[in-house]
Design a protein around this motif. Structure first.
Motif, mmCIF file in Angstrom:
data_model
loop_
_atom_site.group_PDB
_atom_site.id
_atom_site.type_symbol
_atom_site.label_atom_id
_atom_site.label_comp_id
_atom_site.label_asym_id
_atom_site.label_seq_id
_atom_site.Cartn_x
_atom_site.Cartn_y
_atom_site.Cartn_z
ATOM 1 N N LYS A 31 -0.003 -1.294 0.036
ATOM 2 C CA LYS A 31 -0.140 -0.010 -0.007
ATOM 3 C C LYS A 31 0.766 1.409 -0.261
ATOM 4 C CE LYS A 31 -4.594 -1.407 2.127
ATOM 5 N NZ LYS A 31 -5.202 -1.399 2.903
ATOM 6 N N CYS A 32 0.080 2.239 -0.969
ATOM 7 C CA CYS A 32 1.176 3.215 -1.306
ATOM 8 C C CYS A 32 1.394 3.948 0.358
ATOM 9 C CB CYS A 32 0.433 4.594 -2.184
ATOM 10 S SG CYS A 32 1.207 5.366 -2.387
ATOM 11 N N LEU A 33 2.449 4.454 0.853
ATOM 12 C CA LEU A 33 3.690 5.536 1.383
ATOM 13 C C LEU A 33 2.737 7.041 2.206
ATOM 14 C CD1 LEU A 33 6.497 3.215 2.377
ATOM 15 C CD2 LEU A 33 4.536 2.858 2.922
ATOM 16 N N ASN A 34 2.062 7.463 0.495
ATOM 17 C CA ASN A 34 1.860 8.542 0.272
ATOM 18 C C ASN A 34 0.877 8.741 1.413
ATOM 19 O OD1 ASN A 34 0.885 11.499 -0.054
ATOM 20 N ND2 ASN A 34 1.014 10.424 -2.406
ATOM 21 N N PRO A 35 0.541 9.669 2.791
ATOM 22 C CA PRO A 35 -0.616 9.804 3.285
ATOM 23 C C PRO A 35 -1.768 10.227 2.787
ATOM 24 C CG PRO A 35 0.614 10.965 3.970
ATOM 25 C CD PRO A 35 1.785 10.199 2.763
ATOM 26 N N THR A 36 -1.356 11.710 1.513
ATOM 27 C CA THR A 36 -2.649 11.771 0.577
ATOM 28 C C THR A 36 -3.016 10.804 -0.126
ATOM 29 O OG1 THR A 36 -1.645 12.479 -0.922
ATOM 30 C CG2 THR A 36 -1.505 13.578 1.623
ATOM 31 N N HIS A 37 -2.653 9.975 0.216
ATOM 32 C CA HIS A 37 -3.239 8.741 -1.359
ATOM 33 C C HIS A 37 -3.892 7.450 -0.737
ATOM 34 C CE1 HIS A 37 -2.518 5.406 -4.512
ATOM 35 N NE2 HIS A 37 -3.314 5.869 -4.335
ATOM 36 N N MET A 38 -5.395 7.730 -0.462
ATOM 37 C CA MET A 38 -6.229 6.322 0.121
ATOM 38 C C MET A 38 -6.207 4.979 -0.903
ATOM 39 S SD MET A 38 -6.781 8.254 2.988
ATOM 40 C CE MET A 38 -8.955 7.970 3.265
ATOM 41 N N ASP A 39 -5.200 4.731 -0.675
ATOM 42 C CA ASP A 39 -4.747 3.444 -1.138
ATOM 43 C C ASP A 39 -5.472 2.178 -1.169
ATOM 44 O OD1 ASP A 39 -3.595 1.471 -3.687
ATOM 45 O OD2 ASP A 39 -1.378 1.970 -2.643
ATOM 46 N N LYS A 40 -6.479 2.086 -1.226
ATOM 47 C CA LYS A 40 -7.505 0.714 -1.750
ATOM 48 C C LYS A 40 -6.776 -0.876 -1.338
ATOM 49 C CE LYS A 40 -12.136 3.085 -1.871
ATOM 50 N NZ LYS A 40 -13.046 3.065 -2.700
ATOM 51 N N THR A 41 -6.577 -0.928 -3.164
ATOM 52 C CA THR A 41 -5.241 -2.089 -3.434
ATOM 53 C C THR A 41 -3.810 -1.901 -3.209
ATOM 54 O OG1 THR A 41 -5.674 -1.012 -5.352
ATOM 55 C CG2 THR A 41 -7.088 -2.844 -4.720
ATOM 56 N N PRO A 42 -2.767 -2.341 -3.222
ATOM 57 C CA PRO A 42 -1.330 -2.327 -3.243
ATOM 58 C C PRO A 42 -1.223 -1.718 -4.446
ATOM 59 C CG PRO A 42 -1.765 -4.266 -1.765
ATOM 60 C CD PRO A 42 -3.118 -4.171 -2.620
ATOM 61 N N SER A 43 -0.355 -0.113 -4.237
ATOM 62 C CA SER A 43 0.490 -0.104 -5.712
ATOM 63 C C SER A 43 1.465 0.642 -5.917
ATOM 64 C CB SER A 43 -1.101 1.352 -6.129
ATOM 65 O OG SER A 43 -1.241 2.172 -5.004
ATOM 66 N N MET A 44 1.852 0.370 -4.833
ATOM 67 C CA MET A 44 3.512 1.070 -4.311
ATOM 68 C C MET A 44 4.557 0.080 -4.764
ATOM 69 S SD MET A 44 5.151 3.745 -1.647
ATOM 70 C CE MET A 44 4.814 5.453 -2.820
ATOM 71 N N GLY A 211 -2.552 22.558 11.954
ATOM 72 C CA GLY A 211 -2.292 24.025 12.970
ATOM 73 C C GLY A 211 -2.589 24.785 11.877
ATOM 74 N N PRO A 212 -2.341 26.437 12.613
ATOM 75 C CA PRO A 212 -3.050 27.933 12.244
ATOM 76 C C PRO A 212 -2.743 27.652 10.968
ATOM 77 C CG PRO A 212 -1.918 28.250 13.423
ATOM 78 C CD PRO A 212 -1.865 26.661 13.738
ATOM 79 N N PHE A 213 -1.368 27.288 10.275
ATOM 80 C CA PHE A 213 -0.902 27.823 9.092
ATOM 81 C C PHE A 213 -0.509 26.490 8.581
ATOM 82 C CE2 PHE A 213 1.101 31.047 11.781
ATOM 83 C CZ PHE A 213 -0.384 31.549 11.853
ATOM 84 N N SER A 214 -0.985 25.394 8.862
ATOM 85 C CA SER A 214 -0.485 23.388 8.479
ATOM 86 C C SER A 214 -1.762 22.957 8.563
ATOM 87 C CB SER A 214 0.631 23.357 8.685
ATOM 88 O OG SER A 214 0.148 23.373 10.364
ATOM 89 N N TYR A 215 -2.124 21.949 7.421
ATOM 90 C CA TYR A 215 -2.918 20.646 7.269
ATOM 91 C C TYR A 215 -2.860 19.333 5.913
ATOM 92 C CZ TYR A 215 -3.148 23.362 3.011
ATOM 93 O OH TYR A 215 -2.601 24.249 1.338
ATOM 94 N N THR A 216 -3.346 18.715 6.706
ATOM 95 C CA THR A 216 -2.752 17.133 6.056
ATOM 96 C C THR A 216 -4.495 17.350 4.482
ATOM 97 O OG1 THR A 216 -2.534 16.110 7.311
ATOM 98 C CG2 THR A 216 -3.339 15.031 6.051
ATOM 99 N N LEU A 217 -4.002 16.830 3.780
ATOM 100 C CA LEU A 217 -4.230 16.637 2.410
ATOM 101 C C LEU A 217 -4.448 15.264 2.154
ATOM 102 C CD1 LEU A 217 -2.381 19.134 -0.409
ATOM 103 C CD2 LEU A 217 -4.698 19.806 0.812
ATOM 104 N N VAL A 218 -5.565 15.493 2.122
ATOM 105 C CA VAL A 218 -5.836 13.836 1.311
ATOM 106 C C VAL A 218 -6.689 13.920 0.201
ATOM 107 C CG1 VAL A 218 -8.101 11.759 1.718
ATOM 108 C CG2 VAL A 218 -7.004 13.461 3.463
ATOM 109 N N ALA A 219 -5.592 13.549 -0.953
ATOM 110 C CA ALA A 219 -6.744 12.939 -2.469
ATOM 111 C C ALA A 219 -7.543 13.212 -2.458
ATOM 112 C CB ALA A 219 -5.043 12.698 -3.377
ATOM 113 N N ILE A 220 -8.331 13.276 -3.688
ATOM 114 C CA ILE A 220 -10.044 12.734 -3.950
ATOM 115 C C ILE A 220 -10.071 12.232 -5.305
ATOM 116 C CG2 ILE A 220 -12.138 13.120 -4.051
ATOM 117 C CD1 ILE A 220 -10.828 13.214 -0.796
#
Length: 226
Positions: A31-44, A211-220
């Motif tokens: 499974k992809c180690l990119n935290p913004t990639h909601m990897d449902k099947t192993p792709s990395m 945080g006030p100036f930071s965020y986590t992104l989730v790729a859609i």
């Protein structure tokens, strides 16, 4: 201190050992180690021929050990680079020093260089833009706040509708999203890349403030939304 290229190359070659620490097998896809990639099947997968990179055939991330050390240990944001592929924003000296500790390599750490005026101005402007992104994205996913927007644009309506649909599909209630200021943007683009004069691709993203100036992104991905 200037980085020792011999140790840099040595650390890059220790990628299999770090993947093993993460519990990842290099013998097949994972499974992809990119935290913004909601990897449902192993792709990395691990590039066994080169031995220094992992590549995801889903999101396009091609990362070395320093990228992975940064993502897993330092927790910086992963954003779309100018080429549209995910990249990790981090201080190399911090990732290098962390790699020495995690992999127990006996070498002198790199002392972080002070920011110059241009870097400081860029960071301040990026923080300003990030704060606006967090605020606007949160308003677009909150029904009560969205209803207060006079004559919302097509993009604002799209962000509101797709954001609520995505949350529903993930089992996240609007109340929980509003409590944690979760937001959504149908046309997010990298502030850093934009401020540096690039024209990064616009993509739909779930935005989770850290945080006030930071965020986590989730790729859609389109397959999730339509």
């Amino acid at each position: 201190m200037v980085k020792d290229n011999n140790y840099v190359e040595q650390l890059k070659g220790m990628l299999p050992q770090y993947l093993d620490i993460l519990g990842v097998s290099t013998k097949g896809p994972f499974k992809c180690l990119n935290p913004t990639h909601m990897d449902k099947t192993p792709s990395m997968s691990f590039d066994a021929k080169d031995g220094r990179y992992v590549h995801c055939f889903g999101c396009g991330a091609t990362w070395d050990i320093f990228d992975l050390i940064a993502v897993n240990e330092l927790k910086p944001p992963a954003i779309d680079g100018p080429d549209g592929k995910p990249k990790v924003e981090y201080s190399f000296s911090e990732a290098y020093n962390e790699a020495l500790k995690v992999l127990n390599v006996d070498a002198r750490p790199i002392h972080k260089q002070p920011e110059n005026e241009r870097e400081s101005q860029l960071r301040a402007k990026r923080d300003e833009v990030n704060a606006i992104i967090v605020e606007n994205a949160s308003k677009l996913i909150s029904t009560s706040e969205f209803n207060q927007i006079k004559n919302p644009t097509h993009e604002q309506r799209q962000s509101h509708e797709l954001g609520l649909k995505y949350l529903q599909e993930r089992g996240i209630s609007p109340e929980v999203a509003e409590r944690f200021k979760v937001g959504f943007s149908s046309n997010w683009t990298s502030p850093t890349a934009f401020l540096k004069g690039h024209k990064p691709q616009e993509t739909p993203r779930l935005i989770i403030p850290t945080g006030p100036f930071s965020y986590t992104l989730v790729a859609i991905f389109d397959s999730v939304l339509y």
